[in-house]
Scaffold this motif. Sequence first.
Motif, PDB file in Angstrom:
ATOM      1  N   PHE A 244       0.868  -1.178   0.000  1.00 37.10           N
ATOM      2  CA  PHE A 244       0.000   0.000   0.000  1.00 37.10           C
ATOM      3  C   PHE A 244       0.902   1.224   0.000  1.00 37.10           C
ATOM      4  N   GLN A 264      -3.597   5.138  11.067  1.00 37.27           N
ATOM      5  CA  GLN A 264      -2.218   5.590  11.234  1.00 37.27           C
ATOM      6  C   GLN A 264      -1.893   6.724  10.260  1.00 37.27           C
ATOM      7  N   ALA A 265      -1.264   7.767  10.774  1.00 35.00           N
ATOM      8  CA  ALA A 265      -0.905   8.909   9.932  1.00 35.00           C
ATOM      9  C   ALA A 265       0.038   8.499   8.797  1.00 35.00           C
ATOM     10  N   ASP A 267      -0.089   6.105   6.953  1.00 36.79           N
ATOM     11  CA  ASP A 267      -0.804   5.472   5.844  1.00 36.79           C
ATOM     12  C   ASP A 267      -1.623   6.479   5.021  1.00 36.79           C
ATOM     13  N   ARG A 270      -2.322   6.304   1.086  1.00 40.61           N
ATOM     14  CA  ARG A 270      -1.813   5.028   0.561  1.00 40.61           C
ATOM     15  C   ARG A 270      -2.959   4.185   0.017  1.00 40.61           C
TER      16      ARG A 270
ATOM     17  N   SER B  38       2.545  13.145  14.479  1.00 38.66           N
ATOM     18  CA  SER B  38       1.800  12.187  13.667  1.00 38.66           C
ATOM     19  C   SER B  38       0.430  11.882  14.284  1.00 38.66           C
ATOM     20  N   GLN B  40      -0.713   9.684  16.298  1.00 34.47           N
ATOM     21  CA  GLN B  40      -0.918   8.403  16.946  1.00 34.47           C
ATOM     22  C   GLN B  40       0.435   7.746  17.190  1.00 34.47           C
ATOM     23  N   ALA B  41       0.471   6.960  18.255  1.00 31.64           N
ATOM     24  CA  ALA B  41       1.681   6.196  18.503  1.00 31.64           C
ATOM     25  C   ALA B  41       1.590   4.898  17.725  1.00 31.64           C
ATOM     26  N   GLN B  42       2.659   4.553  17.060  1.00 33.88           N
ATOM     27  CA  GLN B  42       2.715   3.279  16.366  1.00 33.88           C
ATOM     28  C   GLN B  42       3.179   2.241  17.369  1.00 33.88           C
ATOM     29  N   ALA B 115       4.047  -1.519   7.887  1.00 30.94           N
ATOM     30  CA  ALA B 115       2.745  -0.874   7.691  1.00 30.94           C
ATOM     31  C   ALA B 115       2.308  -0.941   6.230  1.00 30.94           C
ATOM     32  N   ASP B 116       3.240  -0.843   5.293  1.00 28.32           N
ATOM     33  CA  ASP B 116       2.847  -0.798   3.873  1.00 28.32           C
ATOM     34  C   ASP B 116       2.617  -2.182   3.281  1.00 28.32           C
ATOM     35  N   GLN B 149      10.215   9.910   8.627  1.00 29.46           N
ATOM     36  CA  GLN B 149       8.918   9.387   8.193  1.00 29.46           C
ATOM     37  C   GLN B 149       9.129   8.547   6.928  1.00 29.46           C
ATOM     38  N   GLY B 152      10.756   5.119   9.837  1.00 27.71           N
ATOM     39  CA  GLY B 152      10.485   4.824  11.238  1.00 27.71           C
ATOM     40  C   GLY B 152       9.019   4.568  11.505  1.00 27.71           C
ATOM     41  N   PRO B 153       8.645   4.411  12.741  1.00 25.80           N
ATOM     42  CA  PRO B 153       9.527   4.587  13.902  1.00 25.80           C
ATOM     43  C   PRO B 153      10.564   3.471  14.094  1.00 25.80           C
ATOM     44  N   ARG B 169      11.311  -1.420   6.868  1.00 29.67           N
ATOM     45  CA  ARG B 169      10.963  -0.141   7.504  1.00 29.67           C
ATOM     46  C   ARG B 169       9.562  -0.195   8.101  1.00 29.67           C
ATOM     47  N   GLU B 170       9.235   0.819   8.871  1.00 24.81           N
ATOM     48  CA  GLU B 170       7.851   0.999   9.388  1.00 24.81           C
ATOM     49  C   GLU B 170       7.309  -0.292   9.993  1.00 24.81           C
ATOM     50  N   LYS B 172       5.524  -2.932  12.082  1.00 24.13           N
ATOM     51  CA  LYS B 172       4.398  -2.866  13.011  1.00 24.13           C
ATOM     52  C   LYS B 172       4.176  -4.180  13.745  1.00 24.13           C
TER      53      LYS B 172
END
Lengths: 363, 180
Positions: A244, A264-265, A267, A270, B38, B40-42, B115-116, B149, B152-153, B169-170, B172
């Motif tokens: 994404f 989530q910011a 995203d 995306r 951002s 929100q906390a990841q 995340a992606d 960005q 991270g985080p 990366r990213e 989760k």
Amino acid sequence: MRAWMGLFIGFVAIGGISAWRGLEEPLPTGPYPLAYPAAFGGRFTIPADNPTTQEGVYLGRLLFYERRLSANQAIACASCHQQARAFTDGQRLSRGVSGKPTRRNAMSLTNLLWVRRLFWDGRSNSLEAQALVPLYHADEMGLRPGQGAEALQQVAPYPTLFKQVFGSDTITDARIGQAIAQFERTLISADSPYDRYLAGQYQLTASEARGLQLFSRAPSRDGIVRGGNCAHCHGGPKLYQELFHNNGLDQQAGDGGRQQVTGQALDAGRFRVPTLRNIALTAPYMHDGRLATLTDVLDHYSDHVQASPTLASELVSAQAGGLRLTSSEKKDLLAFLHLLTDTSFVRNPRFADPHNQLRPHLK
Amino acid sequence: MAHRSYLNGAYRSQPSSRISRTLLRGLSGWAFLLLTLSGQAQTLTISGEVAKPLTLQAADLKAMTHSTLTARDRDGKDHQYTGVPLVDLLKQAGVTLGGELRGENLTKYVLVKAADGYEVLFALPEIDPEFATRTIILADAVDGAPLPQGVGPYRLVVPGEKKPARWIREIKSIEVRFAR
């Protein structure tokens, strides 16, 4: 690959003839073999409670083309997912029972067997659950829960078929979703000229070969090595990676996409990386259908990528002026993209509207 | 807070220093600012074949012992990465490591998810210092600053590999599973 192709074509031929020609022949039953090239890999899960069977796929196909599954009896899944367009509808946004445009562009239904998170924002984890979403959406098919099941309970051959597939002639929305999911799993496209090239059975033209190179290669930092690096996200035999990404359509995305699912910011803006299979047939492009042609798409990635905090890192250099494809490079890329069209998929009789060729004993 | 240092993947122990503590405090300030920005906390989850599934907040990770190592990123340059050794995270979740990493436990793997949607896999012995000669870290800072960005985080840094494709990366989630 060659052996596989033979099996696939043979299967289509036998299946096609026996299913629709034999007047007294019973509906084929039993497991439905899902044939695909080894390079596609086996990373998929079919729910244990919904195995893919010949009778289930047939029922799902009837339902996919069933207009009674809409509030005004005029819209079927197939209205917005037309086989000739690789199961898209040619519209920027689709219109269902309300006449109001949907929020996003109708996605191509191809090789869904492997897709793990469905929709542009990946909010659905199974074809079974996904299939019911458009059924209930006020601007798509507009049904109340249970309404579709109730309508079909009165219509032959549905109770008989549900009994055959699920062991009970009680029609439920969940079973409708399961049957449609079975049909969708069979929508395998693996016979484009590009597939034949990978199997050593197709010779690329000079322009197509240059296009493939641009598609596959990342540009060097100094700009000497030219490349579009498309394959980074759209590569592999299935022509997508399940990712994404924010592909730089807007500096500030009006539609949060994946962010609306995860909260989530990171995203923001995306959307799923769609498959490029049959891409020449699925215009217009992007999640909101804003780009009318493939040329517009190449222009976007080459010249118009917008900066934003969540822009895909692969596109940051393009946004900074790194890509800038020449017109002959764009022509070569276009030539390559047209190799991804699988005409046997869009003409496969097993995916076509079955209602005109209903088996007589079921009518 | 104990502070360890790895140079080019080679591990050497170093006593806790005031400098590194100050540095880390500075980093946590940055991390806080970033999270505030951002909105929100990841969180990071560790689940699957674990004795104790974990959902770690930024503060939990910040409180864990950090290490620093030097490794070469895709840009061809060496960078200083600071983070928590992956093995420490897995031990906290009760994963079969050390003396327990034998027999059928050798068929377990770790799936790290971003995340992606990107995912990469490690076998447990790649992470366990009784097997591996290098230390994989869950980095939260590079060259003294929080990861930017899009990176991270949290990002894995896998020293000694010729391609950084597993420097996911990213991050989760981390799932430990049995191969079937």
